[in-house]
Design a protein around this motif. Structure first.
Motif, PDB file in Angstrom:
ATOM      1  N   ASP A 109     -12.728 -12.117  -3.160  1.00  0.00           N
ATOM      2  CA  ASP A 109     -13.016 -11.265  -2.001  1.00  0.00           C
ATOM      3  C   ASP A 109     -13.767  -9.983  -2.373  1.00  0.00           C
ATOM      4  N   GLY A 110     -14.182  -9.886  -3.668  1.00  0.00           N
ATOM      5  CA  GLY A 110     -14.981  -8.732  -4.075  1.00  0.00           C
ATOM      6  C   GLY A 110     -14.178  -7.580  -4.653  1.00  0.00           C
ATOM      7  N   LYS A 111     -12.851  -7.622  -4.520  1.00  0.00           N
ATOM      8  CA  LYS A 111     -12.017  -6.560  -5.091  1.00  0.00           C
ATOM      9  C   LYS A 111     -11.975  -6.689  -6.603  1.00  0.00           C
ATOM     10  N   GLU A 112     -11.771  -5.539  -7.260  1.00  0.00           N
ATOM     11  CA  GLU A 112     -11.659  -5.554  -8.709  1.00  0.00           C
ATOM     12  C   GLU A 112     -10.302  -4.987  -9.105  1.00  0.00           C
ATOM     13  N   VAL A 113      -9.643  -5.668 -10.030  1.00  0.00           N
ATOM     14  CA  VAL A 113      -8.328  -5.220 -10.481  1.00  0.00           C
ATOM     15  C   VAL A 113      -8.369  -5.114 -12.000  1.00  0.00           C
ATOM     16  N   LYS A 114      -7.833  -3.998 -12.512  1.00  0.00           N
ATOM     17  CA  LYS A 114      -7.719  -3.874 -13.962  1.00  0.00           C
ATOM     18  C   LYS A 114      -6.252  -3.765 -14.307  1.00  0.00           C
ATOM     19  N   GLY A 115      -5.844  -4.495 -15.335  1.00  0.00           N
ATOM     20  CA  GLY A 115      -4.449  -4.396 -15.721  1.00  0.00           C
ATOM     21  C   GLY A 115      -4.157  -5.195 -16.964  1.00  0.00           C
ATOM     22  N   LYS A 116      -2.923  -5.055 -17.412  1.00  0.00           N
ATOM     23  CA  LYS A 116      -2.490  -5.764 -18.609  1.00  0.00           C
ATOM     24  C   LYS A 116      -1.935  -7.118 -18.184  1.00  0.00           C
ATOM     25  N   LEU A 117      -2.405  -8.170 -18.828  1.00  0.00           N
ATOM     26  CA  LEU A 117      -1.968  -9.523 -18.485  1.00  0.00           C
ATOM     27  C   LEU A 117      -0.547  -9.742 -19.008  1.00  0.00           C
ATOM     28  N   LEU A 118       0.373  -9.982 -18.084  1.00  0.00           N
ATOM     29  CA  LEU A 118       1.774 -10.147 -18.466  1.00  0.00           C
ATOM     30  C   LEU A 118       2.156 -11.616 -18.602  1.00  0.00           C
ATOM     31  N   THR A 119       1.871 -12.391 -17.563  1.00  0.00           N
ATOM     32  CA  THR A 119       2.264 -13.802 -17.598  1.00  0.00           C
ATOM     33  C   THR A 119       1.192 -14.690 -16.982  1.00  0.00           C
ATOM     34  N   VAL A 120       1.242 -15.952 -17.360  1.00  0.00           N
ATOM     35  CA  VAL A 120       0.373 -16.976 -16.797  1.00  0.00           C
ATOM     36  C   VAL A 120       1.282 -18.164 -16.526  1.00  0.00           C
ATOM     37  N   ALA A 121       1.365 -18.584 -15.267  1.00  0.00           N
ATOM     38  CA  ALA A 121       2.213 -19.728 -14.946  1.00  0.00           C
ATOM     39  C   ALA A 121       1.795 -20.350 -13.626  1.00  0.00           C
ATOM     40  N   ASP A 122       1.905 -21.648 -13.563  1.00  0.00           N
ATOM     41  CA  ASP A 122       1.650 -22.394 -12.322  1.00  0.00           C
ATOM     42  C   ASP A 122       0.373 -21.972 -11.615  1.00  0.00           C
ATOM     43  N   GLY A 123      -0.706 -21.841 -12.369  1.00  0.00           N
ATOM     44  CA  GLY A 123      -1.996 -21.551 -11.748  1.00  0.00           C
ATOM     45  C   GLY A 123      -2.162 -20.129 -11.260  1.00  0.00           C
ATOM     46  N   SER A 124      -1.318 -19.199 -11.711  1.00  0.00           N
ATOM     47  CA  SER A 124      -1.571 -17.805 -11.341  1.00  0.00           C
ATOM     48  C   SER A 124      -1.224 -16.880 -12.499  1.00  0.00           C
ATOM     49  N   ILE A 125      -1.746 -15.656 -12.403  1.00  0.00           N
ATOM     50  CA  ILE A 125      -1.517 -14.668 -13.455  1.00  0.00           C
ATOM     51  C   ILE A 125      -0.816 -13.444 -12.864  1.00  0.00           C
ATOM     52  N   THR A 126      -0.081 -12.742 -13.699  1.00  0.00           N
ATOM     53  CA  THR A 126       0.549 -11.496 -13.274  1.00  0.00           C
ATOM     54  C   THR A 126       0.000 -10.376 -14.143  1.00  0.00           C
ATOM     55  N   LEU A 127      -0.467  -9.334 -13.475  1.00  0.00           N
ATOM     56  CA  LEU A 127      -1.021  -8.170 -14.171  1.00  0.00           C
ATOM     57  C   LEU A 127      -0.136  -6.956 -13.949  1.00  0.00           C
ATOM     58  N   GLN A 128      -0.095  -6.096 -14.949  1.00  0.00           N
ATOM     59  CA  GLN A 128       0.567  -4.807 -14.792  1.00  0.00           C
ATOM     60  C   GLN A 128      -0.544  -3.796 -14.524  1.00  0.00           C
ATOM     61  N   VAL A 129      -0.558  -3.268 -13.309  1.00  0.00           N
ATOM     62  CA  VAL A 129      -1.650  -2.404 -12.874  1.00  0.00           C
ATOM     63  C   VAL A 129      -1.153  -0.968 -12.738  1.00  0.00           C
ATOM     64  N   LYS A 130      -1.927  -0.025 -13.282  1.00  0.00           N
ATOM     65  CA  LYS A 130      -1.588   1.396 -13.128  1.00  0.00           C
ATOM     66  C   LYS A 130      -2.130   1.863 -11.793  1.00  0.00           C
ATOM     67  N   LYS A 131      -1.260   2.466 -10.999  1.00  0.00           N
ATOM     68  CA  LYS A 131      -1.702   3.021  -9.720  1.00  0.00           C
ATOM     69  C   LYS A 131      -1.665   4.532  -9.848  1.00  0.00           C
ATOM     70  N   LYS A 132      -2.799   5.156  -9.502  1.00  0.00           N
ATOM     71  CA  LYS A 132      -2.825   6.610  -9.617  1.00  0.00           C
ATOM     72  C   LYS A 132      -3.150   7.196  -8.248  1.00  0.00           C
ATOM     73  N   GLU A 133      -2.280   8.051  -7.788  1.00  0.00           N
ATOM     74  CA  GLU A 133      -2.559   8.751  -6.537  1.00  0.00           C
ATOM     75  C   GLU A 133      -2.771  10.216  -6.866  1.00  0.00           C
ATOM     76  N   LYS A 134      -3.621  10.842  -6.090  1.00  0.00           N
ATOM     77  CA  LYS A 134      -3.956  12.245  -6.350  1.00  0.00           C
ATOM     78  C   LYS A 134      -2.711  13.118  -6.397  1.00  0.00           C
ATOM     79  N   GLY A 135      -2.629  13.906  -7.452  1.00  0.00           N
ATOM     80  CA  GLY A 135      -1.529  14.855  -7.558  1.00  0.00           C
ATOM     81  C   GLY A 135      -0.192  14.251  -7.932  1.00  0.00           C
ATOM     82  N   LYS A 136      -0.124  12.924  -8.058  1.00  0.00           N
ATOM     83  CA  LYS A 136       1.135  12.284  -8.426  1.00  0.00           C
ATOM     84  C   LYS A 136       1.007  11.640  -9.789  1.00  0.00           C
TER      85      LYS A 136
END
Length: 160
Positions: A109-136
């Protein structure tokens, strides 16, 4: 005479047959006509990494088999290599090999995600993504993505 896709299939099978063990696998076989020559680009990978020696052996074995079976009529060049770090991950097996690494994932869908690859199973992957909000303070969240929703994933190489 084989069609391109038949030839690709035959070559893929051939390459698979010449891999040293179950730890190795075919990533891609490309056939590109170049003038009066045909270039066969064969990408192989392995759970433990590919050696130049293995590439050379596979190249020789496949060449000999092409000659024996008279598969390609005109002149051809064969290149056997492993995908470089900037080569998009193509199979679940390649994802598994890169668990623990940072990935840049481009979704269909054009979105980009950056993260650490944690697991791969049953045709999907799980990423650990850092979320940064302003001031937090940055928080981390896990996101899952089906392999079919991924356009391409590239391992991010960090030189720390």
């Amino acid at each position: 005479m084989h069609t391109m896709s038949e030839l690709r299939e035959v070559l893929e099978e051939m390459v698979s047959g010449h891999l040293p063990d179950q730890g190795h696998f075919v990533v891609e076989v490309k056939i590109s006509p170049q003038g009066d020559q045909t270039l066969l680009s064969i990408l192989i990978d392995a759970d433990q990494g590919v050696t130049i020696d293995t590439c050379a052996k596979v190249s020789r074995a496949v060449s000999n088999e092409i000659e024996d079976k008279n598969l390609i009529e005109n002149a051809y060049r064969i290149e056997v290599s492993s995908p470089g770090v900037d080569y998009p991950l193509a199979s679940e097996r390649q994802y598994i090999k890169n668990i623990g690494r940072e990935l840049k994932v481009l979704l269909q869908d054009g979105k980009e995600v950056k993260g650490k690859l944690l697991t791969v199973a049953d045709g999907s992957i799980t990423l650990q993504v850092k979320k940064k909000e302003k001031g937090k303070k940055a928080t981390e969240e896990e996101t899952s993505h089906a392999l079919e929703d991924i356009k391409k994933s590239i391992v991010q190489v960090s030189f720390k």
